[in-house]
Write an enzyme that holds these catalytic residues in place. Structure first.
Site, PDB file in Angstrom:
ATOM      1  N   HIS A 346       0.800  -1.238   0.000  1.00  0.00           N
ATOM      2  CA  HIS A 346       0.000   0.000   0.000  1.00  0.00           C
ATOM      3  C   HIS A 346       0.821   1.271   0.000  1.00  0.00           C
ATOM      4  O   HIS A 346       0.278   2.345   0.262  1.00  0.00           O
ATOM      5  CB  HIS A 346      -0.932   0.041   1.210  1.00  0.00           C
ATOM      6  CG  HIS A 346      -2.047  -0.937   1.145  1.00  0.00           C
ATOM      7  ND1 HIS A 346      -3.276  -0.641   0.600  1.00  0.00           N
ATOM      8  CD2 HIS A 346      -2.126  -2.220   1.554  1.00  0.00           C
ATOM      9  CE1 HIS A 346      -4.059  -1.697   0.688  1.00  0.00           C
ATOM     10  NE2 HIS A 346      -3.383  -2.665   1.262  1.00  0.00           N
ATOM     11  N   LYS A 532      -7.333  14.052   4.129  1.00  0.00           N
ATOM     12  CA  LYS A 532      -6.449  12.877   4.117  1.00  0.00           C
ATOM     13  C   LYS A 532      -5.439  13.058   5.232  1.00  0.00           C
ATOM     14  O   LYS A 532      -5.342  14.143   5.808  1.00  0.00           O
ATOM     15  CB  LYS A 532      -5.746  12.734   2.768  1.00  0.00           C
ATOM     16  CG  LYS A 532      -5.107  14.037   2.251  1.00  0.00           C
ATOM     17  CD  LYS A 532      -4.580  13.895   0.845  1.00  0.00           C
ATOM     18  CE  LYS A 532      -5.634  14.028  -0.242  1.00  0.00           C
ATOM     19  NZ  LYS A 532      -5.976  12.789  -0.906  1.00  0.00           N
ATOM     20  N   ARG A 533      -4.673  12.004   5.550  1.00  0.00           N
ATOM     21  CA  ARG A 533      -3.628  12.160   6.547  1.00  0.00           C
ATOM     22  C   ARG A 533      -2.689  13.306   6.161  1.00  0.00           C
ATOM     23  O   ARG A 533      -2.486  13.564   4.979  1.00  0.00           O
ATOM     24  CB  ARG A 533      -2.820  10.856   6.675  1.00  0.00           C
ATOM     25  CG  ARG A 533      -3.521   9.785   7.457  1.00  0.00           C
ATOM     26  CD  ARG A 533      -3.779  10.201   8.874  1.00  0.00           C
ATOM     27  NE  ARG A 533      -2.556  10.227   9.640  1.00  0.00           N
ATOM     28  CZ  ARG A 533      -2.290   9.418  10.653  1.00  0.00           C
ATOM     29  NH1 ARG A 533      -3.174   8.536  11.061  1.00  0.00           N
ATOM     30  NH2 ARG A 533      -1.145   9.511  11.316  1.00  0.00           N
ATOM     31  N   LYS A 538       1.779  14.410   0.441  1.00  0.00           N
ATOM     32  CA  LYS A 538       0.406  14.712   0.005  1.00  0.00           C
ATOM     33  C   LYS A 538       0.234  16.204  -0.315  1.00  0.00           C
ATOM     34  O   LYS A 538      -0.751  16.620  -0.887  1.00  0.00           O
ATOM     35  CB  LYS A 538      -0.606  14.258   1.062  1.00  0.00           C
ATOM     36  CG  LYS A 538      -0.641  12.734   1.246  1.00  0.00           C
ATOM     37  CD  LYS A 538      -1.622  12.316   2.326  1.00  0.00           C
ATOM     38  CE  LYS A 538      -1.519  10.840   2.703  1.00  0.00           C
ATOM     39  NZ  LYS A 538      -2.236   9.929   1.798  1.00  0.00           N
ATOM     40  N   THR A 640      -8.085   7.147  -1.967  1.00  0.00           N
ATOM     41  CA  THR A 640      -9.477   6.702  -2.088  1.00  0.00           C
ATOM     42  C   THR A 640     -10.443   7.861  -1.854  1.00  0.00           C
ATOM     43  O   THR A 640     -11.584   7.811  -2.296  1.00  0.00           O
ATOM     44  CB  THR A 640      -9.795   5.548  -1.100  1.00  0.00           C
ATOM     45  OG1 THR A 640      -9.204   5.859   0.166  1.00  0.00           O
ATOM     46  CG2 THR A 640      -9.249   4.232  -1.607  1.00  0.00           C
ATOM     47  N   LYS A 644     -14.184   8.885  -3.564  1.00  0.00           N
ATOM     48  CA  LYS A 644     -15.385   9.257  -2.798  1.00  0.00           C
ATOM     49  C   LYS A 644     -15.882  10.631  -3.230  1.00  0.00           C
ATOM     50  O   LYS A 644     -17.093  10.864  -3.399  1.00  0.00           O
ATOM     51  CB  LYS A 644     -15.067   9.271  -1.296  1.00  0.00           C
ATOM     52  CG  LYS A 644     -14.786   7.901  -0.727  1.00  0.00           C
ATOM     53  CD  LYS A 644     -14.095   7.965   0.634  1.00  0.00           C
ATOM     54  CE  LYS A 644     -13.434   6.620   0.923  1.00  0.00           C
ATOM     55  NZ  LYS A 644     -12.477   6.667   2.027  1.00  0.00           N
TER      56      LYS A 644
END
Ligand code: OAK
Length: 807
Positions: A346, A532-533, A538, A640, A644
């Site tokens: 992952h 998100k984290r 990111k 993900t 969504k």
């Protein structure tokens, strides 16, 4: 079920448990009573599912994951049982709000982020497809920490989610197993010349399972999520008489490690990994033996999935049981193990690839360590004639005194997959390239997916209703039927209905924002969401840099024709991840500055919502206009939230990273704002080592002003954090290439602003996102795992009408 029957059941539960009438009940009491009714509605199907599986002897999959993030279960169970509408009507009739009652439930937050939520989406899909598939994990007493902001800083509070009990779980005392730790293991030759382990010393802890029913979508199938909790074995009570000794034992399943980027609390973490692996494997073998088949046929009845490397010990633990408890020869045990096991990677982030010092392994799980040494030895021996020594030395399990968990998982599995096309390609070409040379046939891709039931049917009822009236209800069973919406791309009535549903959701979120933060936001502004984290790769910071650019634009030209925007963040940082916490502080202070600057005229608002979790995601996602998926290309395995948000009609601003690429392919360039370096360009920079953050800074005055703002006092109260951010960008040469991507990101943002101003066009783009999101349903993903990796089939004997999930 009729409304009246549901009411009777509810009344009788309220009497049984609390001795009260409905009218007197508090939301807490109503929640507990209703949850008990719901549980009784599937109790029979749950035991029937188990009985049928035993009779039919169908192959079952077991998904081993150190994280599960189911969120709340009341409404999803009601939906899947076909009772949601009835319950909603009943509660309305009784002048209660089902939402208020559902809110009482504590989020089951036994995970950090994407990995854990994916595991829960898969649980939903497995049951909904009628597939026999169970989860296996840890019942942490404390879930992921609760996040508070104090003076803009993240503060972590314990999440005591079990304090009031967990209505959904069933303690299965009779299924408890013993877990052995420590001691010394000697190999003694028996009368047949076989080496047998003899353990001296060590200790045994008890693993007690708590089972939760995973309810399939209107198909009577109930799978099991089994979470293990540690206890003192009955025979050893005397040895654990002191509080001190008991505490060290209880620590084992006390907390989820809130850090998914660094290794911490090493010993406990390793003990946790062995704990749920050993407990799960023991219970699977016990179940399998009940079927009365030889162990050599195990792979015909059992598939075990290793969700990232945390459960990689599945390999050595199954070997241990087959060798030591069941006397199988090594070759047979190994053949069974490899056929049973499969593994998903992952992340490509090197720091998350687990390695353990061998001394710790020897201390904590000496017998497993011996077995791993032998797997390693045989691996080198078996492939010595086929591959070069250098290649084998890079891929062996024990290297430089460390056990490489990914190597164990790959060598011990018949399938290795990534979670989006690009990610799976990178595994083959870069991250796991050496293994790809040795086991090319093992590598495959399974692009992630999401539970459309939770992320649309439950989270977004206004939009679900528009879909029902426009394209019928078949999409609720077959997500690909969302495609029918494409026919309405130019239908102003449908576009208006979609816009109305979005506005309703934005109004609800605006109210939540007002209540929780005191910030007023205008629901007609663009709601721009990054959830998100918090992680440097990111690039939440890139988002902040663009916000600052807009802020300066408006300062220079207050009448600049920018459509009002609300930038919404939700993110937790690992408690020990100093830099991520600095970014949280910076975002909060930028928010303070902009939200209180009267000259901005409410054209920009920045909202960082506390304690991002599944429930908060369910509030934010339906209200989003813009989805920020801006990781540096090649770094995000899949993502993900991108799926969504797309499903809920948000328009994506994205780099060509992870599943963003497949989203772009599904909707076309005209319906997504792509920007930034490609993965090839990123790797070219690595190869040439010629990235110069300073060069970009030097040549672009806009960028200079933005970057300087972190240290020149423009943003108050960030002396330390601003300096850290500034240094990360210039002194340490901007590891994630924000400065390079800044201009192209701002251009993409500008295109989004323009598109939004043409509401007809915007709604059509939004519609295309919804219409093409069916492809990313976890039902299809799980069907692919079932067909290609696990070889499991629906339990036809039982399932009324399995969802069809063929693409
Ligand atoms: C957590 C711990 C170790 C390794 C990976 C993770 C993790 O959460 N990875 C995330 O998994 C998601 C589900 O596959 C992906 O969508 C994310 O891109 C990935 O970061």
């Amino acid at each position: 079920m009729e409304k009246a029957t549901l009411q009777e059941l509810l009344e009788s539960r309220l009497k049984d448990i609390f001795s009260i009438e409905i009218a007197e009940a508090s939301p807490q009491e109503l929640f507990l009573a209703l949850a008990n009714v719901v549980k009784s509605c599937y109790a029979n199907d749950w035991s029937q599912t188990r009985k049928n599986l035993l009779v039919e002897q169908q192959k079952q999959a077991y998904y081993f994951s150190i994280e599960f993030l189911p969120g709340k279960l009341l409404k999803s169970n009601l939906l899947n049982l076909g009772l949601l509408d009835t319950a909603e009507e009943l509660f309305e009739e009784l002048s209660f709000s089902l939402d208020e009652v559902a809110e009482v439930e504590k989020d089951m937050a036994l995970g950090n982020g994407g990995l854990g939520r994916l595991a829960s989406c898969f649980m939903d899909s497995l049951a909904s497809l009628g597939l026999p598939g169970n989860g296996n994990g840890i019942r942490y007493n404390y879930g992921l920490f609760k996040q508070k902001f104090v003076d803009g800083h993240q503060v972590e509070l314990p999440d005591d989610w079990l304090r009031a009990g967990n209505v959904w779980e069933v303690r299965k005392e009779s299924k408890a197993v013993d877990i052995q730790y420590g001691g010394e293991v000697y190999l003694i030759e028996d009368e047949n010349g076989r080496l047998r382990p003899e353990r001296h010393g060590g200790y045994v802890w008890r693993a007690v399972p708590y089972d939760t029913g995973m309810v399939g979508y209107q198909n009577d199938m109930i799978n099991t999520l089994r979470l293990w909790s540690v206890e003192v074995p009955a025979a050893e009570e005397a040895n654990y008489a002191t509080i001190e000794s008991r505490r060290s034992l209880e620590d084992l399943t006390a907390v989820l490690y809130p850090d998914d980027s660094n290794e911490r609390g090493k010993k406990t973490r390793l003990m946790q990994e062995y704990f749920f692996v050993s407990a799960g494997i023991q219970s699977i073998v016990r179940y399998y033996l009940k079927l009365n088949h030889p162990l050599t046929m195990m792979s015909e009845k059992i598939a075990i999935h290793i969700n990232d490397t945390h459960p990689a010990l599945c390999v050595s633990e199954l070997m241990r049981l087959l060798l030591d408890d069941h006397d199988l020869p090594w070759e047979q045990a190994w053949a069974i193990t490899v056929k049973v096991m499969s593994y998903t990677n992952h992340t490509i982030m090197a720091e998350a690839l687990e390695k353990w010092p061998i001394d710790l392994f020897k201390e904590v799980i000496p017998r497993n360590y011996q077995i791993i040494e032998e797997i390693d030895r045989r691996y080198l021996e078996e492939y010595a004639e086929v591959h070069e020594a250098a290649l084998l030395n890079r891929t062996r399990i024990i290297i430089n005194g460390q056990v490489h968990m990914a190597h164990l998982a790959i060598i011990g599995s018949h399938s290795v997959n990534g979670v989006a096309k690009l990610h799976s390609d990178l595994l083959k070409s870069v991250v796991l390239h050496d293994f790809y040379l040795i086991f090319p046939e093992r590598f495959n891709n399974k692009t992630n997916g999401i539970a459309q039931r939770r992320w649309m049917q439950l989270a977004n009822q206004p939009l679900s209703k528009v879909l029902d009236t426009t394209i019928g209800k078949s999409w609720r069973h077959n997500p690909q039927d969302l495609q029918l919406l494409k026919n309405y791309q130019e239908d102003p009535t449908v576009l208006q209905r979609l816009a109305d549903a979005k506005l309703t959701n934005k109004q609800a979120l605006a109210e939540y924002i007002q209540q929780t933060t005191g910030i007023e936001v205008d629901p007609t502004a663009i709601f721009d969401v990054q959830i998100k984290r918090l992680h440097a790769y990111k690039r939440q910071l890139l988002n902040v840099m663009h916000i600052l650019k807009l802020y300066f634009d408006l300062k220079d030209e207050p009448q600049a024709p920018i459509h009002p925007r609300v930038f919404i963040f939700g993110a937790k940082a690992a408690p020990s991840y100093h830099y991520a916490k600095a970014i949280i502080k910076v975002i909060n202070e930028v928010a303070n500055l902009i939200n209180h600057d009267p000259t901005i005229n409410d054209k920009l608002k920045v909202v960082f919502l506390e304690n991002y979790n599944v429930t908060l995601a369910e509030r934010i996602i339906p209200a989003a206009d813009v989805s920020e998926q801006i990781s540096l290309a090649s770094k995000e395995a899949s993502g993900t939230s991108n799926m969504k948000l797309m499903l809920n009609g948000a328009v994506t601003i994205a780099t060509l990273d992870g599943a963003n690429i497949e989203i772009r392919d599904a909707i076309g360039d005209e319906n997504i704002a792509i920007f930034g370096l490609t993965e090839e360009e990123v790797y070219a920079y690595y190869a040439q080592q010629n990235y110069s953050a300073y060069a970009f800074y030097e040549e672009d005055p806009v960028l200079q002003r933005v970057v300087n703002a972190f240290i020149d006092g423009t943003i108050p109260n960030i002396e330390r954090e601003g300096r850290e951010v500034f240094d990360s960008l210039l002194k340490y040469n901007d590891e994630y290439f924000l400065l390079k991507d800044f201009k192209s990101y701002c251009d993409a943002q500008y295109r989004v602003d323009l598109a939004y101003k043409d509401q007809q066009r915007w709604q059509a783009i939004s519609l295309m996102n919804i219409a093409n999101a069916g492809k990313f349903s976890a039902d299809y993903t799980v069907q692919n795992y079932a067909d290609d990796i696990w070889q499991i089939e629906p339990l036809y004997a039982h399932v009324k009408e399995p969802n069809s999930a063929s693409l």
